[in-house]
Motif scaffolding. Structure first.
Motif, PDB file in Angstrom:
ATOM      1  N   THR A 114       0.856  -1.185   0.000  1.00  0.00           N
ATOM      2  CA  THR A 114       0.000   0.000   0.000  1.00  0.00           C
ATOM      3  C   THR A 114       0.891   1.234   0.000  1.00  0.00           C
ATOM      4  OG1 THR A 114      -1.384  -1.265   1.496  1.00  0.00           O
ATOM      5  CG2 THR A 114      -1.989   1.040   1.136  1.00  0.00           C
ATOM      6  N   PRO A 115       0.820   2.048  -1.065  1.00  0.00           N
ATOM      7  CA  PRO A 115       1.685   3.230  -1.091  1.00  0.00           C
ATOM      8  C   PRO A 115       1.380   4.163   0.077  1.00  0.00           C
ATOM      9  CG  PRO A 115       0.497   2.972  -3.167  1.00  0.00           C
ATOM     10  CD  PRO A 115      -0.060   1.976  -2.215  1.00  0.00           C
ATOM     11  N   MET A 116       2.427   4.747   0.638  1.00  0.00           N
ATOM     12  CA  MET A 116       2.221   5.685   1.732  1.00  0.00           C
ATOM     13  C   MET A 116       1.649   6.978   1.168  1.00  0.00           C
ATOM     14  SD  MET A 116       5.682   5.211   3.932  1.00  0.00           S
ATOM     15  CE  MET A 116       4.895   5.605   5.469  1.00  0.00           C
ATOM     16  N   SER A 117       0.842   7.633   1.954  1.00  0.00           N
ATOM     17  CA  SER A 117       0.349   8.936   1.538  1.00  0.00           C
ATOM     18  C   SER A 117       0.337   9.835   2.764  1.00  0.00           C
ATOM     19  CB  SER A 117      -1.040   8.813   0.930  1.00  0.00           C
ATOM     20  OG  SER A 117      -1.917   8.269   1.883  1.00  0.00           O
ATOM     21  N   ALA A 118       0.016  11.111   2.533  1.00  0.00           N
ATOM     22  CA  ALA A 118      -0.012  12.056   3.648  1.00  0.00           C
ATOM     23  C   ALA A 118      -1.159  11.662   4.570  1.00  0.00           C
ATOM     24  CB  ALA A 118      -0.217  13.456   3.103  1.00  0.00           C
ATOM     25  N   THR A 119      -0.822  11.200   5.746  1.00  0.00           N
ATOM     26  CA  THR A 119      -1.883  10.772   6.650  1.00  0.00           C
ATOM     27  C   THR A 119      -2.084  11.823   7.734  1.00  0.00           C
ATOM     28  OG1 THR A 119      -0.246   9.554   7.912  1.00  0.00           O
ATOM     29  CG2 THR A 119      -1.549   8.309   6.338  1.00  0.00           C
ATOM     30  N   THR A 120      -3.283  11.962   8.141  1.00  0.00           N
ATOM     31  CA  THR A 120      -3.586  12.857   9.251  1.00  0.00           C
ATOM     32  C   THR A 120      -4.489  12.079  10.188  1.00  0.00           C
ATOM     33  OG1 THR A 120      -5.203  13.778   7.740  1.00  0.00           O
ATOM     34  CG2 THR A 120      -3.322  15.151   8.251  1.00  0.00           C
ATOM     35  N   ALA A 131      10.351   5.879  -5.234  1.00  0.00           N
ATOM     36  CA  ALA A 131       9.017   6.372  -4.862  1.00  0.00           C
ATOM     37  C   ALA A 131       9.038   7.715  -4.159  1.00  0.00           C
ATOM     38  CB  ALA A 131       8.325   5.335  -3.971  1.00  0.00           C
ATOM     39  N   GLY A 132      10.231   8.218  -3.809  1.00  0.00           N
ATOM     40  CA  GLY A 132      10.295   9.448  -3.023  1.00  0.00           C
ATOM     41  C   GLY A 132      10.013   9.162  -1.563  1.00  0.00           C
ATOM     42  N   ASP A 133      10.064  10.192  -0.754  1.00  0.00           N
ATOM     43  CA  ASP A 133       9.853   9.984   0.685  1.00  0.00           C
ATOM     44  C   ASP A 133       9.398  11.304   1.285  1.00  0.00           C
ATOM     45  OD1 ASP A 133       9.715   8.717   3.098  1.00  0.00           O
ATOM     46  OD2 ASP A 133      11.876   8.552   3.412  1.00  0.00           O
ATOM     47  N   ARG A 134       8.920  11.215   2.493  1.00  0.00           N
ATOM     48  CA  ARG A 134       8.381  12.405   3.139  1.00  0.00           C
ATOM     49  C   ARG A 134       8.828  12.424   4.590  1.00  0.00           C
ATOM     50  NH1 ARG A 134       3.248  15.689   2.751  1.00  0.00           N
ATOM     51  NH2 ARG A 134       2.416  15.625   4.842  1.00  0.00           N
ATOM     52  N   THR A 171       0.412  12.274 -10.554  1.00  0.00           N
ATOM     53  CA  THR A 171      -0.319  13.099  -9.598  1.00  0.00           C
ATOM     54  C   THR A 171      -1.685  13.415 -10.182  1.00  0.00           C
ATOM     55  OG1 THR A 171       0.702  15.046 -10.564  1.00  0.00           O
ATOM     56  CG2 THR A 171       1.736  14.165  -8.605  1.00  0.00           C
ATOM     57  N   TRP A 181       0.132  14.363  -0.591  1.00  0.00           N
ATOM     58  CA  TRP A 181       1.358  13.686  -1.029  1.00  0.00           C
ATOM     59  C   TRP A 181       1.042  12.213  -1.161  1.00  0.00           C
ATOM     60  CZ3 TRP A 181       4.447   9.814   1.275  1.00  0.00           C
ATOM     61  CH2 TRP A 181       5.677   9.587   0.653  1.00  0.00           C
ATOM     62  N   ARG A 182       1.507  11.613  -2.221  1.00  0.00           N
ATOM     63  CA  ARG A 182       1.305  10.183  -2.410  1.00  0.00           C
ATOM     64  C   ARG A 182       2.606   9.606  -2.904  1.00  0.00           C
ATOM     65  NH1 ARG A 182      -1.885   6.997  -6.380  1.00  0.00           N
ATOM     66  NH2 ARG A 182      -1.600   8.810  -7.697  1.00  0.00           N
ATOM     67  N   GLU A 183       3.050   8.571  -2.207  1.00  0.00           N
ATOM     68  CA  GLU A 183       4.312   7.944  -2.557  1.00  0.00           C
ATOM     69  C   GLU A 183       4.319   7.492  -4.018  1.00  0.00           C
ATOM     70  OE1 GLU A 183       6.509   4.953   0.200  1.00  0.00           O
ATOM     71  OE2 GLU A 183       5.292   3.848  -1.214  1.00  0.00           O
ATOM     72  N   GLY A 184       5.412   7.787  -4.709  1.00  0.00           N
ATOM     73  CA  GLY A 184       5.581   7.287  -6.077  1.00  0.00           C
ATOM     74  C   GLY A 184       4.909   8.124  -7.142  1.00  0.00           C
ATOM     75  N   ALA A 185       4.040   9.069  -6.742  1.00  0.00           N
ATOM     76  CA  ALA A 185       3.325   9.848  -7.748  1.00  0.00           C
ATOM     77  C   ALA A 185       4.221  10.950  -8.298  1.00  0.00           C
ATOM     78  CB  ALA A 185       2.067  10.454  -7.149  1.00  0.00           C
ATOM     79  N   ALA A 186       4.104  11.213  -9.589  1.00  0.00           N
ATOM     80  CA  ALA A 186       4.940  12.224 -10.218  1.00  0.00           C
ATOM     81  C   ALA A 186       4.126  12.977 -11.257  1.00  0.00           C
ATOM     82  CB  ALA A 186       6.154  11.569 -10.879  1.00  0.00           C
TER      83      ALA A 186
END
Lengths: 447, 254
Positions: free
Chosen positions: A35-41, A375-378, A441, B46-51
């Motif tokens: 499950t891709p990580m996303s901005a969670t609140t 995938a980038g990171d936050r 996006t 923000w979503r991981e891997g999205a571009a």
């Protein structure tokens, strides 16, 4: 273990091992889809809300609230959009998805009806009320060290958490892992219950750190490597683990992969703010910082740091990278990475992590660095550092060989050293992360 | 007074145009006119891997220009940027591929232009003023230019003309001296020149600037986008070879 009872128990253990070995042989790897990580609140206000004196046992409830922070219970027991500690969060394990339980005061779906003994049994023995076994996705091999007084305080706080009448979805585990009684065998093999006992000769602060790190804080649940049945390799405690496409880095005093070059103050700053001169907290650690360490007392962070600074270094791993890969990696790095991380890997400390001496980059297992490149990171958002900085994904731009080469370059430049990375490894991580197809996006234009 | 009056007919026509735009309009993107405002709470999305990955042009075949149009475009852009000792020509740089892909896509459709009426004659400062999308302008203008060329040069098509005669046709378009039947020749020339330069110098991912040759010619390093470490290094040559958004040969050579 001598004598008749001993040998009888021995046979039971052998039987269990045989059963588990047979089960393992039959088992087919069926890891849950990533499950891709996303901005969670997450709704976590209850973690920091002041407990009013009007409550009868306010003192105990306050302690319990603090311990729930120390245990980072919220990260797993709260799901995006769900009520605080109402569970239903899916944990990806190598055997399938396990959903966290409801810890709210709801008498039906939560733990509102639990006695203090039942709650202690869950933390201490991994036992569910009625004699069933909890799956070790619940870190009871760690919470077993929690004292009875702390266990009672946690329960007292949980009983004040607003009830949510929601049951978690059924687990989707592959056979034989779906057979819950097998956990008893796992416990026999790998689980040793016992409350924390201070080590004589060590300072009070060291022992407090040990209590938090090896107990409620369950750091090793991610940071200790696992055997084929996901139990800790206890002789390699805190030497770094791989799970759910992330690497939880080595926390020993290894100078490259561990915390050898970090001071106590560095560790405290990292846990408190999510950033320090060496690193930013990303991946799952961002949640740990946001929902746990950033809202702990400085004295406890110092205790954790003191204990971690006393861990013997993990063994050095030799490495040498092929020249061609280093040349290609340098080219990619110069064009794609230097705007933040700078030509010499110096980064912008506390904003863009330096890569020179970077521990995540130098982990022996490259899964973490590949994950971040692809995938980038936050970074964690904390009260002190509220901006959740992010690194963009490069999966759309770099091919597997290029990802591997730039990883190899970062792992072996500026005195860094770690085994080179192959395109096959990059390809595997790309596949596991579901990035084989470009993920755009939502506001991508011109498509 | 009558100039300022809005006639009933105009009003109805305008209303019908707006209605049509709403019904048939392409998807409205973030940041564009008509996109509803958004409220962001808690954390930034923000979503991981999205571009926000750009579309990458592929192939060198034609997808927009017809054979008749190709017969004009190829020699025309080759006159705008001919081959010489300094650098490659427009055709050698695949500018025709760039033009073709742009006109076949959102630019050609005028997705980012307001193309609704009314259409009074604008001033030069007001830029492109036309009811035509760029693709429609190319489509209408090319046959008109061919007719003009034939009328001026004994029935010869643009391709059949010698280079000086081709230049004469292009100059007449540029100055506005050439009056075309169905299109604004001056506006078309301005757009063709602009688009040709864009194709010659833009990132190769859009189809032109083959092998980043135009960037090599002028010493432009391309999508290497940070030079803070060079701010204090005066008089030194920046060693970076040009790089496209999609990379450069150095990323892959063995």
């Amino acid at each position: 273990m001598a004598g008749k009872t001993g040998s009888a128990l021995g046979w039971v253990v052998v039987g269990m091992i045989a059963a588990i070995a047979a089960a393992l042989l039959l088992a087919r790897p069926s890891a849950a889809a990533y499950t891709p990580m996303s901005a969670t609140t997450l709704s976590t206000r209850a973690l920091t809300e002041v407990v009013p004196d009007s409550i009868a046992n306010a003192q105990q409830v306050r302690l319990g609230q603090y311990l729930v922070r120390a245990g980072d219970c919220a990260s797993c027991h709260t799901r995006e959009g769900g009520g605080f500690l109402s569970g239903g969060f899916g944990l990806n394990t190598p055997y399938g998805t396990i959903y966290s339980t409801n810890l709210t005061s709801d008498k039906d779906a939560g733990i509102g009806g639990w006695s203090a003994d039942q709650f202690y049994a869950a933390l201490h023995d991994g036992a569910a009320p009625g004699g069933g076994a909890l799956y070790p996705a619940m870190p009871y091999p760690y919470t077993t060290r929690v004292t009875r007084a702390d266990s009672d305080a946690i329960l007292a706080f949980l009983k004040t958490v607003a009830p949510v009448n929601e049951h978690q979805p059924p687990n989707s585990l592959s056979f034989p892992f779906s057979v819950r009684p097998l956990v008893h065998g796992w416990n026999l093999l790998f689980f040793r219950s016992g409350e924390f006992a201070p080590t004589a000769g060590k300072s009070e602060i060291w022992n407090r750190g040990a209590y938090l790190v090896t107990g409620l804080g369950h750091c090793g649940a991610c940071h200790t490597p696992k055997n084929s049945l996901s139990a800790d390799k206890t002789r390699q405690a805190l030497q770094g683990g791989t799970l759910d496409q992330w690497v939880a880095p080595d926390l020993t005093q290894n100078m490259r992969t561990g915390l050898g070059s970090w001071s106590v103050d560095d560790i405290v700053e990292y846990l408190k703010t999510g950033r320090n001169a060496h690193a930013n907290a990303g991946g799952s650690m961002a949640e740990v910082v946001a929902y746990s360490t950033s809202i702990l007392a400085d004295a406890d962070l110092r205790a954790i740091a003191t204990y971690l600074k006393d861990q013997p270094p993990s063994p050095e791993v030799g490495a040498s990278a092929p020249d061609a890969a280093m040349r290609r990696g340098a080219a990619v790095f110069s064009d794609a990475c230097t705007s933040c991380h700078m030509e010499e890997g110096a980064g912008q400390p506390r904003f863009f992590p330096p890569l020179r001496g970077n521990a995540v980059a130098q982990q022996t297992d490259p899964t973490g660095v590949l994950h971040i490149i692809l995938a980038g990171d936050r970074t964690a958002a904390t009260a002190q550092r509220p901006s959740a900085l992010s690194m963009p994904a490069f999966a759309w731009k770099l091919g597997d060989q290029q990802v591997a080469d730039v990883a190899t370059y970062v792992r072996n430049s500026w005195d860094n050293r770690a085994p080179p990375v192959t395109a096959t490894q990059a390809k595997a991580v790309r596949k596991s992360l579901g990035l084989k197809k470009e993920r755009l996006t939502e506001d991508s234009t011109d498509r | 007074m009558s100039d300022g009056e809005i006639s009933r007919r105009k009003l109805l026509l305008g209303g019908a145009m707006v209605g049509a735009a709403v019904v048939t309009g392409a998807a409205v993107h973030d940041g564009e006119l008509g996109m509803p405002s958004q409220t962001i709470k808690g954390a930034l999305p923000w979503r991981e891997g999205a571009a926000d990955a750009p579309p990458i042009a592929t192939g060198t075949d034609y997808r927009f220009f017809t054979a008749a149009e190709q017969a004009f475009i190829e020699p025309a852009i080759e006159r705008l940027i001919p081959p010489d000792d300094t650098g490659p020509s427009a055709m050698q740089s695949n500018v025709h591929v760039f033009l073709d892909r742009q006109l076949a896509g959102p630019y050609g459709r005028g997705d980012h232009f307001f193309l609704g009426g009314p259409w009074p004659k604008g001033t030069p400062e007001q830029g492109y003023q036309s009811r035509f999308s760029p693709a429609q302008l190319y489509r209408a203008a090319i046959p008109a230019v061919e007719s003009y060329a034939k009328s001026q040069h004994d029935g010869k098509s643009f391709r059949e003309l010698a280079a000086p005669d081709q230049d004469a046709v292009l100059k007449a378009l540029e100055s506005g001296e050439a009056k075309l039947e169905a299109a604004d020749g001056k506006g078309f020339f301005a757009m063709l020149l602009q688009n040709t330069l864009e194709g010659y110098f833009s990132d190769p991912i859009y189809g032109g600037n083959k092998d980043m040759a135009a960037w090599k010619m002028i010493g432009f390093p391309g999508a290497h986008y940070d030079y803070r470490e060079w701010v204090g290094r005066h008089g030194e040559r920046v060693p970076y070879p040009p790089v496209s958004i999609q990379g450069r040969p150095g990323w892959s050579e063995s």
